[in-house]
Design a protein around this motif. Sequence first.
Motif, PDB file in Angstrom:
ATOM      1  N   THR A 158      72.925  52.072  62.389  1.00  0.00           N
ATOM      2  CA  THR A 158      73.042  53.508  62.744  1.00  0.00           C
ATOM      3  C   THR A 158      74.797  53.476  63.241  1.00  0.00           C
ATOM      4  O   THR A 158      75.105  52.491  64.147  1.00  0.00           O
ATOM      5  N   LYS A 198      82.205  61.434  57.134  1.00  0.00           N
ATOM      6  CA  LYS A 198      80.774  61.317  57.159  1.00  0.00           C
ATOM      7  C   LYS A 198      80.162  61.253  55.650  1.00  0.00           C
ATOM      8  O   LYS A 198      79.212  60.413  55.252  1.00  0.00           O
ATOM      9  N   LYS A 199      80.716  62.337  54.984  1.00  0.00           N
ATOM     10  CA  LYS A 199      79.954  62.408  53.555  1.00  0.00           C
ATOM     11  C   LYS A 199      80.650  61.213  52.795  1.00  0.00           C
ATOM     12  O   LYS A 199      79.518  60.719  52.080  1.00  0.00           O
ATOM     13  N   GLU A 247      78.378  58.181  53.534  1.00  0.00           N
ATOM     14  CA  GLU A 247      76.964  58.350  53.256  1.00  0.00           C
ATOM     15  C   GLU A 247      76.714  58.085  51.863  1.00  0.00           C
ATOM     16  O   GLU A 247      75.619  57.372  51.372  1.00  0.00           O
ATOM     17  N   GLU A 248      77.726  58.245  50.818  1.00  0.00           N
ATOM     18  CA  GLU A 248      77.535  58.084  49.501  1.00  0.00           C
ATOM     19  C   GLU A 248      77.658  56.380  49.220  1.00  0.00           C
ATOM     20  O   GLU A 248      77.082  56.149  48.416  1.00  0.00           O
ATOM     21  N   THR A 280      73.965  53.726  51.793  1.00  0.00           N
ATOM     22  CA  THR A 280      72.864  54.527  51.761  1.00  0.00           C
ATOM     23  C   THR A 280      71.764  54.055  52.708  1.00  0.00           C
ATOM     24  O   THR A 280      70.819  54.791  52.850  1.00  0.00           O
ATOM     25  N   ASP A 281      72.000  52.719  53.024  1.00  0.00           N
ATOM     26  CA  ASP A 281      70.711  52.233  54.148  1.00  0.00           C
ATOM     27  C   ASP A 281      71.364  52.416  55.675  1.00  0.00           C
ATOM     28  O   ASP A 281      70.650  51.884  56.351  1.00  0.00           O
ATOM     29  N   GLN A 318      72.480  55.128  58.955  1.00  0.00           N
ATOM     30  CA  GLN A 318      72.207  56.638  59.370  1.00  0.00           C
ATOM     31  C   GLN A 318      73.435  56.682  60.165  1.00  0.00           C
ATOM     32  O   GLN A 318      73.946  56.253  60.902  1.00  0.00           O
ATOM     33  N   PHE A 319      74.112  57.890  59.394  1.00  0.00           N
ATOM     34  CA  PHE A 319      75.458  58.436  60.371  1.00  0.00           C
ATOM     35  C   PHE A 319      75.261  59.600  61.138  1.00  0.00           C
ATOM     36  O   PHE A 319      74.744  60.586  60.604  1.00  0.00           O
TER      37      PHE A 319
END
Length: 248
Positions: free
Chosen positions: A39, A224-225, A228-229, A232-233, A235-236
């Motif tokens: 996280t 953030k985007k 996240e790409e 993938t494991d 959580q932002f």
Amino acid sequence: MTTVKNIYDYINSIAPFDTQEEWDNSGFLIGEYRKEVKTVVLSLDGTKEAVDFAKSVNADLLLTHHPVIFSELKKLEKGSAVYELVNSDIAVISSHTPYDKAKGGINDCLAEMLELENTETLDNGYLVSGDLKQEMSIDDFAQFVGEKLNSKGLRYTDTDKLIKRVCVGGGACAEYMWDAFEKADCFVTGDLKYHDMLDLSEAGFACISAGHFETENLPFLNIKKRLEEIFTDVQFVIAPVENVVMDI
């Protein structure tokens, strides 16, 4: 498994830490490189409020724009942001001036938010200039900027000239205001002093001081985007922190 070092390396690849200014303190600031990250909390500033939120969601890493350790630390008191981060085993990475001038960083994102076209980065590496889709009066453009950045207390200089070409520089970019003067009809930045705005007004140049927080917060959180790409494991999460400087 994603580690602090993996995220550090990615940020370094898009905004190299060795491009930071001498006075800056960007980079890996607290924690352990090998720590597993599940996280991540993102916040413009590493305030106590942001740290409390990171603790509440059991964050492994806090990612900020402004360094949580900026000036010399002469003492470390219980309850301070840095103390709580260390005590809670939350790592910290901060990307300040590297992300200001990075491709796709603060100022590119700011230009995108203001819907500028035909953009280019100025030689100083920070300011980005671009064209509005249509000319605007300074009153209309100031209102447009305020709406796009959710800025409730912006200040601007008056002019009869229509605004077409705009220079943007998030945060504190007053030192580059004359670069903007050479390239655009209006300069949008975070916080200009009264006498800077007076000098620009005397020169017949429009400027908008839209707030340090407002010109950097949403552009920074845009990372953030991208994260996240790649991870993938992980959580932002964006810290629910607002500007601590209140407007009447």
